[in-house]
Scaffold this motif. Structure first.
Motif, short mmCIF file in Angstrom:
data_model
loop_
_atom_site.label_atom_id
_atom_site.label_comp_id
_atom_site.label_asym_id
_atom_site.label_seq_id
_atom_site.Cartn_x
_atom_site.Cartn_y
_atom_site.Cartn_z
N ALA A 8 -5.31 29.27 26.74
CA ALA A 8 -6.22 30.14 26.01
C ALA A 8 -5.58 31.50 25.77
O ALA A 8 -5.69 32.08 24.67
CB ALA A 8 -7.53 30.30 26.77
N THR A 9 -4.88 32.02 26.76
CA THR A 9 -4.20 33.31 26.60
C THR A 9 -3.10 33.22 25.55
O THR A 9 -2.97 34.11 24.69
CB THR A 9 -3.60 33.76 27.95
OG1 THR A 9 -4.64 33.77 28.93
CG2 THR A 9 -2.98 35.12 27.84
N VAL A 10 -2.35 32.15 25.58
CA VAL A 10 -1.28 31.97 24.59
C VAL A 10 -1.88 31.84 23.19
O VAL A 10 -1.37 32.42 22.23
CB VAL A 10 -0.41 30.74 24.95
CG1 VAL A 10 0.51 30.37 23.82
CG2 VAL A 10 0.37 31.02 26.21
N ARG A 11 -2.96 31.10 23.04
CA ARG A 11 -3.60 30.96 21.73
C ARG A 11 -4.08 32.31 21.21
O ARG A 11 -3.93 32.62 20.04
CB ARG A 11 -4.77 29.98 21.82
CG ARG A 11 -4.34 28.55 21.84
CD ARG A 11 -5.51 27.61 21.57
NE ARG A 11 -5.06 26.25 21.70
CZ ARG A 11 -5.23 25.49 22.77
NH1 ARG A 11 -5.86 25.97 23.82
NH2 ARG A 11 -4.78 24.25 22.81
N ARG A 12 -4.68 33.12 22.08
CA ARG A 12 -5.14 34.45 21.67
C ARG A 12 -3.97 35.32 21.21
O ARG A 12 -4.06 36.01 20.20
CB ARG A 12 -5.85 35.14 22.84
CG ARG A 12 -7.34 35.17 22.68
CD ARG A 12 -8.03 35.96 23.76
NE ARG A 12 -8.06 35.15 25.00
CZ ARG A 12 -7.55 35.51 26.16
NH1 ARG A 12 -7.00 36.68 26.32
NH2 ARG A 12 -7.61 34.71 27.20
N ILE A 13 -2.86 35.26 21.94
CA ILE A 13 -1.69 36.05 21.57
C ILE A 13 -1.13 35.59 20.23
O ILE A 13 -0.76 36.39 19.38
CB ILE A 13 -0.61 35.96 22.68
CG1 ILE A 13 -1.10 36.69 23.93
CG2 ILE A 13 0.71 36.53 22.21
CD1 ILE A 13 -0.21 36.51 25.13
N LEU A 14 -1.07 34.27 20.03
CA LEU A 14 -0.52 33.74 18.78
C LEU A 14 -1.42 33.99 17.58
O LEU A 14 -0.95 34.09 16.45
CB LEU A 14 -0.25 32.24 18.92
CG LEU A 14 0.89 31.87 19.86
CD1 LEU A 14 0.99 30.36 19.99
CD2 LEU A 14 2.20 32.44 19.36
N GLU A 15 -2.73 34.11 17.80
CA GLU A 15 -3.65 34.35 16.70
C GLU A 15 -3.67 35.80 16.25
O GLU A 15 -4.11 36.11 15.16
CB GLU A 15 -5.08 33.91 17.09
CG GLU A 15 -5.22 32.41 17.17
CD GLU A 15 -6.57 31.98 17.73
OE1 GLU A 15 -7.36 32.88 18.12
OE2 GLU A 15 -6.83 30.77 17.77
N GLN A 16 -3.18 36.70 17.07
CA GLN A 16 -3.16 38.11 16.71
C GLN A 16 -2.15 38.35 15.58
O GLN A 16 -1.19 37.60 15.41
CB GLN A 16 -2.77 38.97 17.90
CG GLN A 16 -3.78 38.99 19.01
CD GLN A 16 -3.29 39.78 20.20
OE1 GLN A 16 -2.15 40.22 20.23
NE2 GLN A 16 -4.14 39.92 21.20
N ARG A 17 -2.39 39.40 14.83
CA ARG A 17 -1.47 39.77 13.76
C ARG A 17 -0.19 40.32 14.39
O ARG A 17 -0.26 41.13 15.32
CB ARG A 17 -2.13 40.83 12.89
CG ARG A 17 -1.38 41.12 11.64
CD ARG A 17 -2.18 42.05 10.74
NE ARG A 17 -1.24 42.94 10.13
CZ ARG A 17 -1.35 44.24 10.04
NH1 ARG A 17 -2.41 44.83 10.54
NH2 ARG A 17 -0.44 44.96 9.47
N PRO A 18 0.97 39.91 13.90
CA PRO A 18 2.21 40.41 14.49
C PRO A 18 2.33 41.92 14.27
O PRO A 18 1.90 42.44 13.26
CB PRO A 18 3.32 39.65 13.77
CG PRO A 18 2.70 39.08 12.56
CD PRO A 18 1.24 38.97 12.81
N PRO A 19 2.93 42.61 15.21
CA PRO A 19 3.07 44.06 15.08
C PRO A 19 4.03 44.43 13.95
O PRO A 19 4.93 43.66 13.61
CB PRO A 19 3.61 44.50 16.44
CG PRO A 19 4.27 43.30 16.98
CD PRO A 19 3.52 42.12 16.45
N GLN A 20 3.85 45.60 13.38
CA GLN A 20 4.72 46.09 12.32
C GLN A 20 6.08 46.47 12.92
O GLN A 20 6.15 47.09 13.98
CB GLN A 20 4.11 47.32 11.65
CG GLN A 20 2.90 47.00 10.81
CD GLN A 20 3.27 46.21 9.56
OE1 GLN A 20 4.41 46.27 9.09
NE2 GLN A 20 2.34 45.43 9.06
N VAL A 21 7.13 46.10 12.23
CA VAL A 21 8.49 46.43 12.67
C VAL A 21 8.90 47.72 12.00
O VAL A 21 8.79 47.85 10.78
CB VAL A 21 9.46 45.28 12.30
CG1 VAL A 21 10.88 45.64 12.70
CG2 VAL A 21 9.03 44.00 12.95
N PRO A 22 9.37 48.70 12.75
CA PRO A 22 9.82 49.95 12.14
C PRO A 22 10.99 49.70 11.19
O PRO A 22 11.83 48.83 11.42
CB PRO A 22 10.26 50.80 13.33
CG PRO A 22 9.65 50.17 14.52
CD PRO A 22 9.45 48.74 14.21
N THR A 23 11.07 50.47 10.11
CA THR A 23 12.13 50.27 9.12
C THR A 23 13.50 50.56 9.71
O THR A 23 14.48 49.92 9.34
CB THR A 23 11.90 51.16 7.90
OG1 THR A 23 11.81 52.52 8.32
CG2 THR A 23 10.63 50.76 7.18
#
Length: 82
Positions: A8-23
């Motif tokens: 369940a924890t892994v599913r929650r992490i995977l469903e989140q929007r990926p963080p923005q990568v700095p340019t």
């Protein structure tokens, strides 16, 4: 934490929007990747050059030393005066 909780924890992490990568991070990764590719290309070319030089050196040695020819026998003297 049992298996169901972990899943369940892994599913929650995977469903989140990926963080923005700095340019800056992206530009640094591209720069390092390009450098790595250039180094690999240079190393590959150097290995092919060394292989070619070794092949030429072996060919020249084989043609001059002729290791496939059996050396003349030294056990009997030459026959003269027939």
């Amino acid at each position: 934490m049992n298996r169901a909780e972990r899943e369940a924890t892994v599913r929650r992490i995977l469903e989140q929007r990926p963080p923005q990568v700095p340019t800056e991070l992206y530009e640094e990764a591209v720069r390092r990747g390009g450098r790595m590719l250039r180094r690999r290309t240079a190393a590959r070319r150097l290995m092919w050059l060394v292989l070619a030089v070794a092949a030429v050196a072996f060919t020249v040695w084989a043609l001059t030393a002729r290791p496939w020819v059996e050396p003349p026998s030294q056990t009997t003297p030459p026959v003269t005066g027939w």
